[in-house]
Design a protein around this motif. Structure first.
Motif, PDB file in Angstrom:
ATOM      1  N   LEU A  58     -66.350  16.753 -29.689  1.00  0.00           N
ATOM      2  CA  LEU A  58     -67.096  17.690 -30.698  1.00  0.00           C
ATOM      3  C   LEU A  58     -67.426  19.073 -30.026  1.00  0.00           C
ATOM      4  O   LEU A  58     -67.293  19.877 -30.714  1.00  0.00           O
ATOM      5  CB  LEU A  58     -68.463  17.147 -31.051  1.00  0.00           C
ATOM      6  N   LYS A  59     -67.785  19.176 -28.775  1.00  0.00           N
ATOM      7  CA  LYS A  59     -67.891  20.361 -28.119  1.00  0.00           C
ATOM      8  C   LYS A  59     -66.437  21.061 -27.849  1.00  0.00           C
ATOM      9  O   LYS A  59     -66.672  22.434 -27.993  1.00  0.00           O
ATOM     10  CB  LYS A  59     -68.460  20.171 -26.765  1.00  0.00           C
ATOM     11  N   ARG A  60     -65.518  20.422 -27.682  1.00  0.00           N
ATOM     12  CA  ARG A  60     -64.192  21.256 -27.861  1.00  0.00           C
ATOM     13  C   ARG A  60     -63.693  21.868 -29.130  1.00  0.00           C
ATOM     14  O   ARG A  60     -63.350  22.722 -29.170  1.00  0.00           O
ATOM     15  CB  ARG A  60     -63.219  20.167 -27.388  1.00  0.00           C
ATOM     16  N   VAL A  61     -64.306  21.048 -30.334  1.00  0.00           N
ATOM     17  CA  VAL A  61     -64.158  21.582 -31.625  1.00  0.00           C
ATOM     18  C   VAL A  61     -64.897  22.870 -31.950  1.00  0.00           C
ATOM     19  O   VAL A  61     -64.236  23.747 -32.415  1.00  0.00           O
ATOM     20  CB  VAL A  61     -64.371  20.501 -32.801  1.00  0.00           C
ATOM     21  N   LEU A  62     -66.155  22.817 -31.012  1.00  0.00           N
ATOM     22  CA  LEU A  62     -66.777  24.009 -31.492  1.00  0.00           C
ATOM     23  C   LEU A  62     -66.225  25.411 -30.848  1.00  0.00           C
ATOM     24  O   LEU A  62     -66.349  26.368 -30.963  1.00  0.00           O
ATOM     25  CB  LEU A  62     -68.246  23.855 -30.793  1.00  0.00           C
ATOM     26  N   GLY A  63     -65.360  24.956 -29.955  1.00  0.00           N
ATOM     27  CA  GLY A  63     -64.791  26.065 -29.171  1.00  0.00           C
ATOM     28  C   GLY A  63     -63.500  26.455 -29.593  1.00  0.00           C
ATOM     29  O   GLY A  63     -62.689  27.216 -29.024  1.00  0.00           O
ATOM     30  N   GLY A  64     -62.941  25.883 -30.755  1.00  0.00           N
ATOM     31  CA  GLY A  64     -61.865  26.282 -31.436  1.00  0.00           C
ATOM     32  C   GLY A  64     -60.618  25.462 -31.021  1.00  0.00           C
ATOM     33  O   GLY A  64     -59.637  25.709 -31.822  1.00  0.00           O
ATOM     34  N   ALA A  65     -61.088  24.469 -30.532  1.00  0.00           N
ATOM     35  CA  ALA A  65     -59.802  23.441 -30.161  1.00  0.00           C
ATOM     36  C   ALA A  65     -59.916  22.336 -31.331  1.00  0.00           C
ATOM     37  O   ALA A  65     -60.666  22.192 -32.126  1.00  0.00           O
ATOM     38  CB  ALA A  65     -59.712  23.047 -28.812  1.00  0.00           C
ATOM     39  N   GLN A  66     -58.680  21.455 -30.990  1.00  0.00           N
ATOM     40  CA  GLN A  66     -59.077  20.048 -31.959  1.00  0.00           C
ATOM     41  C   GLN A  66     -59.752  19.223 -31.393  1.00  0.00           C
ATOM     42  O   GLN A  66     -59.987  18.915 -30.271  1.00  0.00           O
ATOM     43  CB  GLN A  66     -57.333  19.685 -31.956  1.00  0.00           C
ATOM     44  N   LEU A  67     -60.297  18.247 -32.301  1.00  0.00           N
ATOM     45  CA  LEU A  67     -61.080  17.222 -31.790  1.00  0.00           C
ATOM     46  C   LEU A  67     -60.273  16.143 -30.824  1.00  0.00           C
ATOM     47  O   LEU A  67     -60.767  15.490 -29.874  1.00  0.00           O
ATOM     48  CB  LEU A  67     -61.535  16.378 -33.067  1.00  0.00           C
ATOM     49  N   PHE A  68     -59.172  15.821 -31.491  1.00  0.00           N
ATOM     50  CA  PHE A  68     -58.191  14.925 -30.940  1.00  0.00           C
ATOM     51  C   PHE A  68     -57.066  15.626 -30.023  1.00  0.00           C
ATOM     52  O   PHE A  68     -56.212  16.451 -30.643  1.00  0.00           O
ATOM     53  CB  PHE A  68     -57.390  14.019 -31.798  1.00  0.00           C
ATOM     54  N   LEU A  69     -56.964  15.527 -29.015  1.00  0.00           N
ATOM     55  CA  LEU A  69     -56.016  16.013 -27.991  1.00  0.00           C
ATOM     56  C   LEU A  69     -54.974  14.719 -27.641  1.00  0.00           C
ATOM     57  O   LEU A  69     -55.215  13.685 -27.670  1.00  0.00           O
ATOM     58  CB  LEU A  69     -56.273  16.768 -26.721  1.00  0.00           C
ATOM     59  N   THR A  70     -53.523  15.330 -27.219  1.00  0.00           N
ATOM     60  CA  THR A  70     -52.646  14.440 -27.155  1.00  0.00           C
ATOM     61  C   THR A  70     -52.233  14.381 -25.456  1.00  0.00           C
ATOM     62  O   THR A  70     -52.037  15.397 -24.914  1.00  0.00           O
ATOM     63  CB  THR A  70     -51.356  14.778 -27.899  1.00  0.00           C
ATOM     64  N   ARG A  71     -52.062  13.259 -25.072  1.00  0.00           N
ATOM     65  CA  ARG A  71     -51.653  13.138 -23.680  1.00  0.00           C
ATOM     66  C   ARG A  71     -50.186  12.605 -23.615  1.00  0.00           C
ATOM     67  O   ARG A  71     -49.819  11.551 -24.124  1.00  0.00           O
ATOM     68  CB  ARG A  71     -52.496  11.947 -22.933  1.00  0.00           C
ATOM     69  N   TYR A  72     -49.427  13.257 -22.958  1.00  0.00           N
ATOM     70  CA  TYR A  72     -48.117  13.020 -22.807  1.00  0.00           C
ATOM     71  C   TYR A  72     -47.573  12.408 -21.516  1.00  0.00           C
ATOM     72  O   TYR A  72     -48.068  12.899 -20.377  1.00  0.00           O
ATOM     73  CB  TYR A  72     -47.384  14.326 -23.100  1.00  0.00           C
ATOM     74  N   THR A  73     -47.442  11.198 -21.429  1.00  0.00           N
ATOM     75  CA  THR A  73     -46.996  10.603 -20.155  1.00  0.00           C
ATOM     76  C   THR A  73     -45.620  10.115 -20.093  1.00  0.00           C
ATOM     77  O   THR A  73     -44.987   9.909 -20.961  1.00  0.00           O
ATOM     78  CB  THR A  73     -47.980   9.265 -19.855  1.00  0.00           C
ATOM     79  N   ALA A  74     -45.116  10.396 -18.798  1.00  0.00           N
ATOM     80  CA  ALA A  74     -43.632   9.879 -18.492  1.00  0.00           C
ATOM     81  C   ALA A  74     -43.435   8.842 -17.709  1.00  0.00           C
ATOM     82  O   ALA A  74     -43.538   8.863 -16.583  1.00  0.00           O
ATOM     83  CB  ALA A  74     -42.891  11.205 -18.000  1.00  0.00           C
ATOM     84  N   PRO A  75     -43.078   7.504 -18.382  1.00  0.00           N
ATOM     85  CA  PRO A  75     -43.215   6.524 -17.519  1.00  0.00           C
ATOM     86  C   PRO A  75     -41.717   6.664 -16.413  1.00  0.00           C
ATOM     87  O   PRO A  75     -42.016   5.968 -15.337  1.00  0.00           O
ATOM     88  CB  PRO A  75     -42.585   5.437 -18.455  1.00  0.00           C
ATOM     89  N   SER A  76     -40.771   7.170 -16.741  1.00  0.00           N
ATOM     90  CA  SER A  76     -39.719   7.372 -15.840  1.00  0.00           C
ATOM     91  C   SER A  76     -39.193   8.913 -15.656  1.00  0.00           C
ATOM     92  O   SER A  76     -38.107   8.905 -15.508  1.00  0.00           O
ATOM     93  CB  SER A  76     -38.577   6.454 -16.242  1.00  0.00           C
ATOM     94  N   GLY A  77     -39.988   9.704 -16.100  1.00  0.00           N
ATOM     95  CA  GLY A  77     -39.609  11.232 -16.059  1.00  0.00           C
ATOM     96  C   GLY A  77     -39.377  11.566 -17.488  1.00  0.00           C
ATOM     97  O   GLY A  77     -39.065  10.843 -18.365  1.00  0.00           O
ATOM     98  N   GLY A  78     -39.481  13.005 -17.583  1.00  0.00           N
ATOM     99  CA  GLY A  78     -39.213  13.607 -18.903  1.00  0.00           C
ATOM    100  C   GLY A  78     -39.686  15.051 -19.009  1.00  0.00           C
ATOM    101  O   GLY A  78     -40.180  15.727 -18.001  1.00  0.00           O
ATOM    102  N   MET A  79     -39.470  15.494 -20.249  1.00  0.00           N
ATOM    103  CA  MET A  79     -40.006  17.123 -20.507  1.00  0.00           C
ATOM    104  C   MET A  79     -40.788  17.134 -21.581  1.00  0.00           C
ATOM    105  O   MET A  79     -40.186  16.597 -22.598  1.00  0.00           O
ATOM    106  CB  MET A  79     -38.744  17.645 -20.250  1.00  0.00           C
ATOM    107  N   VAL A  80     -41.524  18.199 -21.653  1.00  0.00           N
ATOM    108  CA  VAL A  80     -42.233  18.470 -23.039  1.00  0.00           C
ATOM    109  C   VAL A  80     -42.326  20.112 -22.805  1.00  0.00           C
ATOM    110  O   VAL A  80     -42.770  20.380 -22.210  1.00  0.00           O
ATOM    111  CB  VAL A  80     -43.629  17.826 -23.081  1.00  0.00           C
ATOM    112  N   ALA A  81     -42.158  20.672 -24.060  1.00  0.00           N
ATOM    113  CA  ALA A  81     -42.098  22.139 -24.147  1.00  0.00           C
ATOM    114  C   ALA A  81     -42.960  22.648 -25.216  1.00  0.00           C
ATOM    115  O   ALA A  81     -43.311  22.033 -26.163  1.00  0.00           O
ATOM    116  CB  ALA A  81     -40.700  22.702 -24.227  1.00  0.00           C
ATOM    117  N   PHE A  82     -43.633  23.766 -25.157  1.00  0.00           N
ATOM    118  CA  PHE A  82     -44.727  24.289 -25.930  1.00  0.00           C
ATOM    119  C   PHE A  82     -44.225  25.728 -26.007  1.00  0.00           C
ATOM    120  O   PHE A  82     -44.019  26.604 -25.091  1.00  0.00           O
ATOM    121  CB  PHE A  82     -46.132  24.224 -25.660  1.00  0.00           C
TER     122      PHE A  82
END
Length: 236
Positions: free
Chosen positions: A57-81
């Motif tokens: 909730l504190k994060r939401v007050l700061g303009g972010a989302q309530l739910f954030l996503t964790r990206y985990t690579a079991p055997s390696g990988g890539m994510v882009a923004f």
């Protein structure tokens, strides 16, 4: 973990993850990723391991989302923004001696032990930011974060006793220990503020990053050219 920031006016943050590594980001901001990454969405992410719904909730007050996503690579990988506005993406290293304040909406991604929370909210009247005021988020904990800054960036190192008056929309990031005040400056007339201008006064010592693009002014500039949705909805 190997982050690469590529591009010019609309940069891309690409993070290559080794087996077992993770990063946290706002879920809707992902641009592309390799198959096989494990995605876990929770209020506990982005809390520096301090977890819990109230931290979210504190994060939401700061303009972010309530739910954030964790990206985990079991055997390696890539994510882009991808950047949301013309500007730059900066990598910020955070520990107990280095914490930062960033303008709401600047947070892109971070390693799992970085905490993203609201740290400052200020109502500045109906003339600025649609009456919502200005909100800054605090990046603390330990690790690395990536933030989006709009337009061209100018940096200043303020010494003890020095200060700088800044339009809040151009104040992109500063060290968290720097005192920040807001004041109404008389003698300037404009369409947003009448006969006074609200400015942020940042005091040294510390480092500050200023952005040439003001997202709120950009939105106000293009608003007259957007379709009138209310008139469309009233049609039979």
């Amino acid at each position: 973990m190997k982050p690469v920031i590529a591009g010019t006016t609309m940069p891309i943050l690409e993070i290559a993850l080794d087996a077992g590594e993770s990063i946290v980001a706002e879920g809707g901001d992902v641009a592309w990723l390799t198959p096989g990454l494990q995605l876990d969405t929770s209020t506990a992410h982005g809390t520096g391991g301090q977890g819990g719904f109230m931290s979210g909730l504190k994060r939401v007050l700061g303009g972010a989302q309530l739910f954030l996503t964790r990206y985990t690579a079991p055997s390696g990988g890539m994510v882009a923004f991808a950047a949301q506005l013309p500007g730059t993406i900066r990598e910020v290293h955070i520990d107990a001696a280095d914490t930062f304040m960033i303008q709401s909406g600047s947070y892109t991604a971070s390693t799992t032990d970085v905490e993203v929370s609201v740290a400052l909210q200020k109502k500045l009247g109906a003339g600025i930011f649609g009456g919502a005021g200005v909100v800054f988020q605090k990046l603390s904990g330990s690790g690395t974060a990536w933030v989006q800054l709009a337009g061209e960036i100018t940096e200043y190192e303020l010494k003890a006793g020095e200060s700088l008056l800044i339009h809040p929309g151009h104040l992109a990031m500063f060290r968290a220990e720097m005192p920040l005040e807001f004041a109404s400056i008389k003698g300037i007339k404009n369409k947003f503020f009448g006969d006074s201008l609200f400015l942020a006064e940042l005091h040294g010592p510390g480092h500050v990053w200023l952005q040439s693009m003001n997202p709120a002014k950009l939105a106000a500039a293009i608003e007259p050219y957007l379709p009138d949705r209310s008139s469309d909805n009233s049609r039979p």
